[in-house]
Scaffold this motif. Structure first.
Motif, short mmCIF file in Angstrom:
data_model
loop_
_atom_site.label_atom_id
_atom_site.label_comp_id
_atom_site.label_asym_id
_atom_site.label_seq_id
_atom_site.Cartn_x
_atom_site.Cartn_y
_atom_site.Cartn_z
N ALA A 1 2.80 4.97 -16.05
CA ALA A 1 1.60 4.73 -15.78
C ALA A 1 1.69 6.63 -15.69
CB ALA A 1 1.47 5.84 -14.09
N ALA A 2 0.00 6.65 -16.10
CA ALA A 2 -0.44 8.09 -16.36
C ALA A 2 -1.47 8.89 -15.81
CB ALA A 2 -1.33 7.68 -17.87
N VAL B 1 -4.03 8.90 -6.39
CA VAL B 1 -3.30 8.44 -6.69
C VAL B 1 -2.20 8.79 -7.63
CG1 VAL B 1 -3.32 6.78 -8.47
CG2 VAL B 1 -2.28 6.13 -6.87
N CYS B 2 -2.27 10.10 -8.45
CA CYS B 2 -1.55 10.29 -9.11
C CYS B 2 -0.43 11.63 -8.78
CB CYS B 2 -1.77 11.36 -10.31
SG CYS B 2 -3.12 10.40 -11.30
N ASP B 3 -0.81 12.50 -7.70
CA ASP B 3 0.27 12.93 -6.31
C ASP B 3 0.88 12.29 -5.74
OD1 ASP B 3 -0.75 15.62 -7.73
OD2 ASP B 3 -2.51 14.80 -6.06
N SER C 1 6.82 10.07 -5.33
CA SER C 1 7.21 8.97 -5.45
C SER C 1 8.86 9.40 -4.63
CB SER C 1 7.55 8.26 -6.56
OG SER C 1 8.44 7.07 -6.20
N VAL C 2 9.01 8.26 -3.66
CA VAL C 2 10.41 8.61 -2.71
C VAL C 2 11.23 7.51 -3.07
CG1 VAL C 2 8.82 8.35 -0.55
CG2 VAL C 2 9.56 6.09 -1.83
N PRO D 1 9.05 10.10 -12.66
CA PRO D 1 9.24 9.32 -11.20
C PRO D 1 9.14 7.75 -10.83
CG PRO D 1 8.50 11.30 -10.47
CD PRO D 1 8.10 11.11 -11.82
N SER D 2 10.06 7.66 -11.13
CA SER D 2 9.76 5.92 -10.70
C SER D 2 9.03 5.25 -9.81
CB SER D 2 11.43 5.24 -10.42
OG SER D 2 12.40 5.29 -10.89
N VAL D 3 7.66 4.57 -10.17
CA VAL D 3 7.18 3.71 -8.83
C VAL D 3 6.85 2.13 -9.17
CG1 VAL D 3 5.54 6.31 -9.65
CG2 VAL D 3 4.88 3.82 -11.02
N LEU D 4 6.81 1.38 -8.06
CA LEU D 4 6.47 0.41 -7.90
C LEU D 4 4.77 -0.04 -7.92
CD1 LEU D 4 9.34 -1.09 -6.10
CD2 LEU D 4 8.76 -1.61 -8.15
N GLY D 5 3.89 0.91 -8.45
CA GLY D 5 2.12 0.39 -8.19
C GLY D 5 1.94 1.33 -9.37
N PHE D 6 0.50 1.16 -9.44
CA PHE D 6 0.22 1.94 -10.93
C PHE D 6 -1.34 1.63 -10.93
CE2 PHE D 6 1.53 -1.41 -12.47
CZ PHE D 6 0.81 -2.02 -13.65
N VAL D 7 -2.45 2.34 -11.56
CA VAL D 7 -3.35 1.65 -11.85
C VAL D 7 -4.14 1.22 -12.86
CG1 VAL D 7 -6.09 3.06 -11.78
CG2 VAL D 7 -3.89 3.89 -10.05
N CYS D 8 -4.67 0.82 -13.20
CA CYS D 8 -4.23 -0.62 -14.60
C CYS D 8 -4.78 0.15 -15.92
CB CYS D 8 -4.85 -1.78 -14.65
SG CYS D 8 -4.17 -3.20 -16.32
N CYS D 9 -5.91 0.99 -15.16
CA CYS D 9 -6.69 1.76 -16.57
C CYS D 9 -5.91 2.78 -17.03
CB CYS D 9 -8.25 2.04 -15.99
SG CYS D 9 -8.36 3.34 -14.78
#
Length: 283
Positions: free
Chosen positions: A111-112, A125-127, A132-133, A143-151
């Motif tokens: 996720a960029a 959303v980048c912040d 990320s917890v 950081p690991s994420v469980l969501g992102f912005v596709c673009c």
């Protein structure tokens, strides 16, 4: 150097935005696949006329986020970066992503950092992703994420295909969350990387905000139905039903979700316990 990343763009009826994006991507010298979701303007003809290096896949119908699945299957490179018709990648972003995928074999998605134009501000959303917890594992570049912005996302093509891409029950929007859960369930990591940069200049041609809010609520509930324990499913369903008394969008969202309930039941399977714990932690 030959790019090992293909940019896949799903588009519909926003040819002027798409033209700006393709002009910027042409400077990066990367393969591009445009998947047209049944545009009623002259998108297909204009892209084929002015961007002969771009592969155009004209679906003739609107498949929503599933159009990206078609583009990934058409790509032949090991990595795929997603752009919307109003977003593009910064110079050096995709080679940076390729190096990170090479160095981190468990990494399935990056996720960029996404810059919102024309103001050049950081997408909020980048912040959230940077803080990320879920923290950061030693074998990952962020950081690991469980969501992102596709673009602003780059995927390992083999991992994307392994989990089946974006889910047909959701159509669009909010498809990223379920995809990231399925990646985690398959053992792939998604993480935020500040050094990989995308730019997003939101199109002025957007659906009404009320419509988008309703489909976002619908898809949030559908995502829960598809993967989470029955107690969570019942709790979120009742919560949305309760909101319908004071929220004019909640009732239509629930009704739309119920129309897709049979398909959600057919595709339902719960997440592994460790992934469910992480999803619950994110909230």
């Amino acid at each position: 150097m030959v790019s090992r990343t293909t940019v896949v763009i799903a588009t519909r009826d926003r040819v002027d935005d798409l033209t700006r994006t393709l002009t910027r991507l042409r400077e990066l010298d990367v393969p591009v696949v445009v998947v047209d979701n049944g545009s009623t303007d002259d998108t297909v003809a204009r892209v084929r006329q002015h961007f002969d290096q771009v592969e155009v896949l004209a679906l003739g119908r609107n498949e929503g986020a599933l159009a990206r699945n078609q583009g990934v299957r058409r790509a032949t490179t090991p990595y795929v970066a997603f752009s919307d018709d109003d977003s593009w990648w910064a110079p050096g972003a995709l080679p940076c992503a390729e190096e990170l995928f090479d160095r981190h074999p468990r990494l399935g998605l990056i996720a960029a950092r996404t810059i919102v134009e024309p103001d050049g501000r950081l997408d909020p959303v980048c912040d959230e992703m940077a803080r990320s917890v879920l923290g950061r594992d030693d074998d990952l570049p962020g950081p690991s994420v469980l969501g992102f912005v596709c673009c602003g996302a780059v995927v390992r093509r083999s991992a994307f295909l392994q989990v089946g891409g974006f889910h047909p029950v959701l159509f669009w929007p909010g498809e990223e969350r379920l995809f990231s859960w399925d990646m985690a369930a398959a053992g792939w990591a998604c993480c935020y990387v500040d050094d990989v940069v995308a730019h997003h200049q939101p199109s002025s041609f957007r659906p009404p905000s009320a419509w988008r809010r309703r489909v976002e609520m619908r898809n949030e509930l559908l995502t829960t139905w598809l993967r989470r324990p029955i107690g969570v499913v019942l709790g979120q369903t009742l919560a949305l039903a309760g909101r319908a008394f004071g929220d004019r969008d909640a009732g239509p969202a629930l009704a739309a979700a119920l129309r897709r309930l049979p398909a959600a039941v057919r595709h339902r399977h719960t997440l592994p316990d460790d992934v469910e714990r992480r999803v619950a932690l994110v909230g």
